[in-house]
Design a protein around this motif. Structure first.
Motif, short mmCIF file in Angstrom:
data_model
loop_
_atom_site.label_atom_id
_atom_site.label_comp_id
_atom_site.label_asym_id
_atom_site.label_seq_id
_atom_site.Cartn_x
_atom_site.Cartn_y
_atom_site.Cartn_z
N CYS A 168 94.66 36.78 60.09
CA CYS A 168 96.02 36.83 60.62
C CYS A 168 97.01 37.14 59.49
CB CYS A 168 96.37 35.49 61.28
SG CYS A 168 95.37 35.11 62.74
N SER A 169 98.27 37.17 59.84
CA SER A 169 99.31 37.43 58.85
C SER A 169 99.22 36.42 57.71
CB SER A 169 100.70 37.34 59.50
OG SER A 169 101.71 37.36 58.52
N ILE A 172 100.86 33.11 58.19
CA ILE A 172 100.13 32.08 58.92
C ILE A 172 99.16 31.36 57.98
CG2 ILE A 172 98.47 31.68 60.79
CD1 ILE A 172 99.69 34.02 62.27
N PHE A 360 98.43 43.58 60.01
CA PHE A 360 99.11 42.50 59.29
C PHE A 360 99.07 42.72 57.78
CE2 PHE A 360 97.31 40.34 63.14
CZ PHE A 360 98.52 40.10 63.78
N TRP A 364 90.98 43.42 55.83
CA TRP A 364 90.04 42.81 56.76
C TRP A 364 88.58 43.10 56.40
CZ3 TRP A 364 86.81 45.87 59.84
CH2 TRP A 364 87.12 47.23 59.86
#
Length: 543
Positions: A168-169, A172, A360, A364
Motif C-alpha cells: 500500500c501507500s 499507510i 502508490f 512492488w
C-alpha cells in the motif's frame, strides 16, 4: 551534472541542481515518493530498532554469557552504533537517497563500486533473513501458551499482513509503524517500572532481589571468554535496524532537517531501551532460569519478569505485546529490504524489473521478491523454531557488523572528499567524533566479527554454528572481488567523488532552501544529544 573548480570558487547552494523538485518525480513514474512525515520517521527511528533481538535474544545472551557479559557486550555495541549513526547521519542529511549507506559505498560515491555492489546485496539478504527470523520468533513466542497450534500457520498469517502493508501507500506503512512502535516504547517503559518493583520485593519469592543474581553460581561471566564473545553477535542482532531508518531517506519529507534530529536521539534510545532494560533483566532473571534458552525453544526475559510479578495474566499480556513487536520488526525489515533491491535495480546491479513501481509508487516487484526469502520461516517445522531462530540471528548479527564497518569506512572517505572539494561549510549535520570515532568503530567491528564465534571451537568444533558465525565473510569477499575483477573497478579518488547528484536543497514542498542558511557552519551534535538546550530552559523556568 554541473562541473565546477573547487579550488577557484567554493560551492554554494546554487552550485547544485534541484534534483528533488516534485516535478522531477512526476516525470519518472519509477521514482519513490516522499510521503513519510517527520513524525512517522521519528517514531520509526525510536521504536524500529526494538524487536525480537531485545525481547527474545536477551534470553539466550543471559544464559550463555551471564548478566555482566550481556551488559558489557550491549554497552560496547551501543557505543559502536552511536558512532556509526553519527557518521551515517552526516552523509544522509547531505545526500538523502533510498539506497543510503549502500549507495554511499558504491559507484562514483565514496569508496568503490565493487563495495557498493557487495554491501547492497549483502544487506538486502540481511533484511530478507531478518523478516524470516522475526516470523520464526512468532512461533517461539507462541510456545509460551501452546504447542498444539501449527506455528507455520501463524507465520503465514502475519506474513500476509506485513506484505499487505508494504504494497500500500508508504503513508499507510508509516502510520502502521508509528502505532506499533509507540506500543513497543510504552512496553519498554512499563517493563522498566515493573522490573524495579519486582527487584524491590514484589515477586513470587516475596523477597528483595538486589544484585544476588549477578553473583549466582558461575555468574556474572558465564562460559568465560567464549560466553562473553558469543553475546556480541546477539547484541549486534538486537541493535540491527538502527541504520535502516536512513533507507527511508528517499521517501522522507525534509530529510536535511529530519535526519539530524533522528540521529541525535540515538544516544538516549541506546541508554534507555537497551542499557537500562539489560540491567533490569540481569537483576531480576537468573541466568539458569528454566526454559530461558535451550536448543528447541526460548522464553523472553520480559515475559519472565512480568510473570515474576505474580500475575499469569501479565505474563500472557507482555508475550502478546512482544508478538506485535515481532510483526513490526518484520514489517520494517521487509520495507528496508525491498528498497535496497529497488536500489540494486537502479544502480544496474540487478534486473531492471525490480525497479518497477505501482500506482502508490511502491517497488512492488522488489517487495514480492524479498517476501519469498521469508519462506525460510516455514523450515522451523522441520528444524525447530528455537534452533532455526538462533541460526538466523547469528547470520543477521554478523551482517549488521559488516554493514556498520562499511558505513564507518564510507564516512571517513566522505569527509576527506568534502574537505578536498571545499564543501564542508554545506554540511547540515556534522559528526563531532570524526575521524577517531569512525576509525575505532570500524576496527572494533572487524575484531568482533573474527572473535565472536569463539564458542563454536570449544569444547568441541560445531560446524553448523561455525557456518552461522562466519559464512557472511567469504560471501561478502566473493561478491566484492568478483565484481571488482569483472568490472575492473578502482577506489574512487577524492577529487572525483560525486557530491552533487541527489544533493538535497528543498526545505519544504517546492520551496528552495535559503542559500545563507545552507552555508551556515554545521552545528555540533553533542550539546543536542545531551539535551543542553532543554536543561537551560528548565533552569530559566526554575529561577
Amino acid at each position: 551534472m554541473p562541473e565546477y573548480d573547487a579550488e577557484k570558487q567554493p560551492a554554494t547552494a546554487e552550485s547544485f541542481p534541484d534534483l528533488t523538485d516534485p516535478q522531477v518525480d512526476a516525470v519518472d513514474s519509477s521514482q519513490l515518493s516522499r510521503r513519510l512525515s517527520p513524525r512517522q520517521v521519528q517514531m520509526i527511528a525510536i521504536g524500529g530498532t526494538i524487536g525480537t533481538g531485545l525481547y527474545l535474544g536477551t534470553g539466550r545472551a543471559l544464559a550463555t554469557g551471564g548478566p555482566a557479559s550481556m551488559l558489557l557486550a550491549y554497552a560496547i555495541c551501543g557505543a559502536i552504533v552511536l558512532v556509526t549513526m553519527l557518521s551515517l547521519g552526516e552523509m544522509v542529511a547531505f545526500i538523502p537517497v533510498t539506497g543510503s549507506f549502500c549507495t554511499f559505498a558504491g559507484r562514483s560515491r565514496f569508496v568503490d563500486e565493487s563495495l557498493g555492489f557487495a554491501l547492497t546485496w549483502n544487506y538486502w539478504a540481511n533484511d530478507a533473513i531478518s523478516t524470516a527470523s522475526d516470523l520464526v520468533a512468532l512461533q517461539v513466542l507462541l510456545q509460551y501458551w501452546t504447542d498444539n497450534f501449527p506455528g507455520w500457520a501463524l507465520s503465514l498469517i502475519c506474513l500476509a499482513f506485513v506484505l499487505g502493508l508494504n504494497l500500500c501507500s508508504v503513508r499507510i506503512f508509516g502510520e502502521a509503524e508509528y502505532w506499533l512502535c509507540l506500543l513497543k516504547i510504552v512496553t519498554i517503559i512499563g517493563f522498566i517500572l515493573v522490573g524495579i518493583v519486582v527487584n524491590c520485593g514484589v515477586n513470587t519469592q516475596h523477597r528483595y532481589l538486589g544484585d544476588r543474581y549477578f553473583y549466582l553460581d558461575d555468574a556474572p561471566f558465564v562460559g568465560g571468554i567464549g560466553g562473553f564473545a558469543s553475546v556480541f553477535v546477539t547484541a549486534s542482532f538486537a541493535y540491527g535496524g538502527t541504520e535502516n531508518v536512513a533507507v527511508t531517506a528517499g521517501e522522507t519529507r525534509n530529510p536535511a532537517q529530519t535526519y539530524p534530529r533522528v540521529i541525535r536521539n540515538v544516544f538516549w534510545r541506546v541508554l534507555l531501551f537497551y542499557i537500562v532494560s539489560i540491567t533490569i533483566i540481569g537483576l531480576d532473571v537468573p541466568y539458569n532460569y528454566t526454559g530461558l534458552a535451550s536448543e528447541g525453544t526460548s522464553t523472553s526475559p520480559f515475559t519472565i519478569v512480568f510473570a515474576e510479578a505474580g500475575s499469569a495474566v501479565a505474563g500472557s499480556f507482555i508475550n502478546a505485546v512482544i508478538m506485535t513487536s515481532a510483526i513490526s520488526a518484520a514489517n520494517h525489515a521487509l520495507f528496508a529490504g525491498s528498497r535496497l533491491l529497488y536500489t540494486l535495480a537502479k544502480e544496474g546491479y540487478a534486473p531492471r524489473r525490480f525497479g518497477l513501481t505501482n500506482r502508490f509508487q511502491i517497488p512492488w516487484v522488489a517487495v514480492l521478491t524479498t517476501t519469498t526469502i521469508s519462506a525460510l520461516c516455514f523450515g522451523a517445522s522441520k528444524i525447530g523454531s528455537g534452533q532455526l531462530w538462533t541460526w538466523l540471528q547469528n547470520l543477521v548479527g554478523v551482517s549488521n557488523q559488516i554493514s556498520w564497518t562499511c558505513i564507518c569506512i564510507s564516512s571517513l572517505r566522505f569527509r576527506a572528499a568534502i574537505r578536498r572539494q571545499n564543501l564542508e561549510h554545506l554540511l547540515p549535520f556534522k559528526n563531532f567524533l570524526y575521524p577517531v570515532g569512525p576509525a575505532l568503530a570500524a576496527g572494533l567491528n572487524i575484531f568482533l566479527i573474527l572473535v565472536q564465534g569463539w564458542s563454536c571451537f570449544s569444547p568441541e568444533f560445531d560446524i553448523i554454528r561455525f557456518v552461522s558465525y562466519y559464512i557472511e565473510i567469504p560471501i561478502m569477499a566473493a561478491m566484492f572481488l568478483g565484481w571488482k575483477f569483472w568490472k575492473g573497478t578502482k577506489l574512487v579518488p577524492l577529487n572525483e567523488m560525486d557530491l552533487v547528484t541527489d544533493r538535497y536543497l528543498i526545505e519544504g514542498e517546492g520551496i528552495a532552501a535559503n542559500s545563507q542558511d545552507v552555508n551556515k557552519p554545521p552545528k555540533s551534535a553533542w550539546p543536542t544529544i545531551l539535551g543542553v538546550g532543554r536543561l537551560k530552559r528548565v533552569g530559566t523556568w526554575i529561577l
